[in-house]
Design an enzyme around this catalytic site. Sequence first.
Site, PDB file in Angstrom:
ATOM      1  NE  ARG A 162      12.421 -32.138  24.414  1.00  0.00           N
ATOM      2  CZ  ARG A 162      13.593 -32.403  23.859  1.00  0.00           C
ATOM      3  NH1 ARG A 162      13.731 -32.381  22.555  1.00  0.00           N
ATOM      4  NH2 ARG A 162      14.640 -32.715  24.606  1.00  0.00           N
ATOM      5  CG  ASP A 182      17.059 -21.287  25.116  1.00  0.00           C
ATOM      6  OD1 ASP A 182      18.146 -21.409  24.522  1.00  0.00           O
ATOM      7  OD2 ASP A 182      16.324 -22.241  25.424  1.00  0.00           O
ATOM      8  CB  ALA A 243      10.446 -28.910  37.854  1.00  0.00           C
ATOM      9  CB  ALA A 244      15.584 -28.363  35.304  1.00  0.00           C
ATOM     10  NE  ARG A 245      18.515 -34.621  35.578  1.00  0.00           N
ATOM     11  CZ  ARG A 245      17.285 -35.013  35.237  1.00  0.00           C
ATOM     12  NH1 ARG A 245      16.223 -34.435  35.759  1.00  0.00           N
ATOM     13  NH2 ARG A 245      17.109 -36.004  34.391  1.00  0.00           N
ATOM     14  CG  ASP A 269      10.361 -32.597  41.025  1.00  0.00           C
ATOM     15  OD1 ASP A 269       9.806 -33.226  41.955  1.00  0.00           O
ATOM     16  OD2 ASP A 269      10.586 -33.092  39.902  1.00  0.00           O
ATOM     17  CD  GLU A 274      17.189 -35.522  42.940  1.00  0.00           C
ATOM     18  OE1 GLU A 274      16.792 -36.572  42.398  1.00  0.00           O
ATOM     19  OE2 GLU A 274      17.058 -34.419  42.428  1.00  0.00           O
ATOM     20  CG  HIS A 293      13.806 -36.401  40.238  1.00  0.00           C
ATOM     21  ND1 HIS A 293      15.163 -36.290  40.143  1.00  0.00           N
ATOM     22  CD2 HIS A 293      13.336 -36.242  38.975  1.00  0.00           C
ATOM     23  CE1 HIS A 293      15.504 -36.079  38.886  1.00  0.00           C
ATOM     24  NE2 HIS A 293      14.404 -36.055  38.151  1.00  0.00           N
ATOM     25  CB  ALA A 296       9.033 -37.899  34.415  1.00  0.00           C
TER      26      ALA A 296
END
Length: 543
Positions: A162, A182, A243-245, A269, A274, A293, A296
Amino acid sequence: MAPPSTELLDPSNARILICDELAPAAMEVFAQAGFTPDIATGLSEDELCLKIKGYHAAIVRSATKITAKVLRAADELRVVGRAGVGVDNVDCEVATQEGIVVMNTPTGNTTTTGELAVALICSLSRHIVRADRRVQSGDWNKKGLLGSELTGKRLGVIGLGRIGRVVADRCMGLKMNVVAHDPYLESTGKSSPVDGVELVSLDELVESCDFITLHVPLMDSTRNLLNAERLGRTKPGVRIINAARGGLIDEAALLELLKSGHIAGAALDVLADEPPTKDHPLLGRDDVLITPHLGASSHEAQFNVAVDIAKQVGTFLSEGVAHNAINAPAVSAKTLGRIARYVTLGEKLGSFLAQRLEGPLRKLEVTLSGDLLNEAKEYLPLSILVGALRKSVGGVNYVNANLVAREHGVRLLEGAEGESYAYQNLIKVRASSQGGEHSHVACGTVFGRVPRLVRVDDLHLDLEPSGTVLITTHNDKPGVIGQLGSILGNSGINIRRMELGTGKDAESARASGFLCLDKTPDSATLQALRDLDTIESLHVVEL
Ligand code: NAD
């Protein structure tokens, strides 16, 4: 703990604990439906273990960790609602074991997170943050701030789900040449879901891109996806965006390559730990941009996920329907309570077979025998599908499993024949790869409260499908198991349980072994095992 009660709750009796800050819109949704949640943010694990007692639902964003200890301390908990997509702050395996539904809001923050990644790409290429810091400190000076254009640069998107699709789409608008990797999309041989984005191998992406951005979930198969070796093969001057994990990149290797100048910059991010400690080596560097982070963190995303989770949790408690459940079918809580352990078993069988298969999974044929299982025949096959897909597809759940399977070219079929064993309830699954050249069968049941694997291909056995299982095909002669045992023993690995059999291959003097290990063998140990003359094939499955 017994599985949670399956009685539906009147909103006035339902106890909901909100553990992290949520947009006020959630409280409005709850109030309209007659719920009055409590709010207790910033609790430590021990405080939460005490507080959680008596609550039917817990709602978290990403700060609060719903650990195994918290889940086991809870005595009434039926559902954990995650206002966001990643559920790595919830121990989903233990939640499933305890019959607690875990649900997320998979779409509410997609656009926002994608846009942050685009912002990081732009900031990194033009040193925006460094430049601002300099001007704010009174230094109007552009020395060392020469940037790079994005137009015509090659962007590699790892994970075209997404968020990856939003990033790819927006960056094509910036006239970048976008490629993506992917494995699921690639293995279906399908064309790219985003027009103009070419699907390439991870190697090609890593070696050819000017910018690399990560959009995959953190799972065993993606931890340290950008490890030292892959980072070392990147194009000199590459810029990396995550910016994922945290945990997807080897931070120590990244630091070394930044220091050497091979990597021109990184925008992160997320970090493995963290918040970072004050002396974290990636802090204070001119070539690193770190945000706390923020993926969102937009008004729109926070509104979306807060409203979604409030609606979902309310519906689950009062109507028993689990929307966007990670670990449960969209069935009534009553049925879920009855089949919870078979749901765990189904996931394990699917995961086992997907890992056992050579080549991409294409077909799962499921046969359910027994009254209890037939009651749930709409839902249990989904557990097998979810287990089979989850190792590679983030966010797959009981609601979207069929859709994800279709997207990835996996068919779920009803199996032809039942089993005539003396098991009260039995799940049999046959998994096949493309064209059906490779296929394996696994059967399982639940003894007491524990899922068991009772057959693999022609071998009847009795194994608890959990942890690391080493599967061997070896010469059926004395001493082989001793050889395996001593190599594993020398690496400090204990065999917890073992099942051996000759199966169909008795005449060809071949045997199979299933060894449950207390930890995963490293590559040197596996190589030493493979080097044995007596070993024909070796497979490690993580359950
Ligand atoms: P998604 O499930 O839609 O997409 C993930 C994609 O990764 C899937 O298409 C999957 O096939 C692919 N994938 C799996 N393993 C892969 C591998 N080894 N190599 C390449 N691709 C692989 O998920 P999404 O909604 O796009 O979210 C992606 C991740 O972003 C989430 O899992 C979450 O951890 C993270 N996220 C971060 C923030 C933040 O605040 N920074 C916010 C939202 C989401």
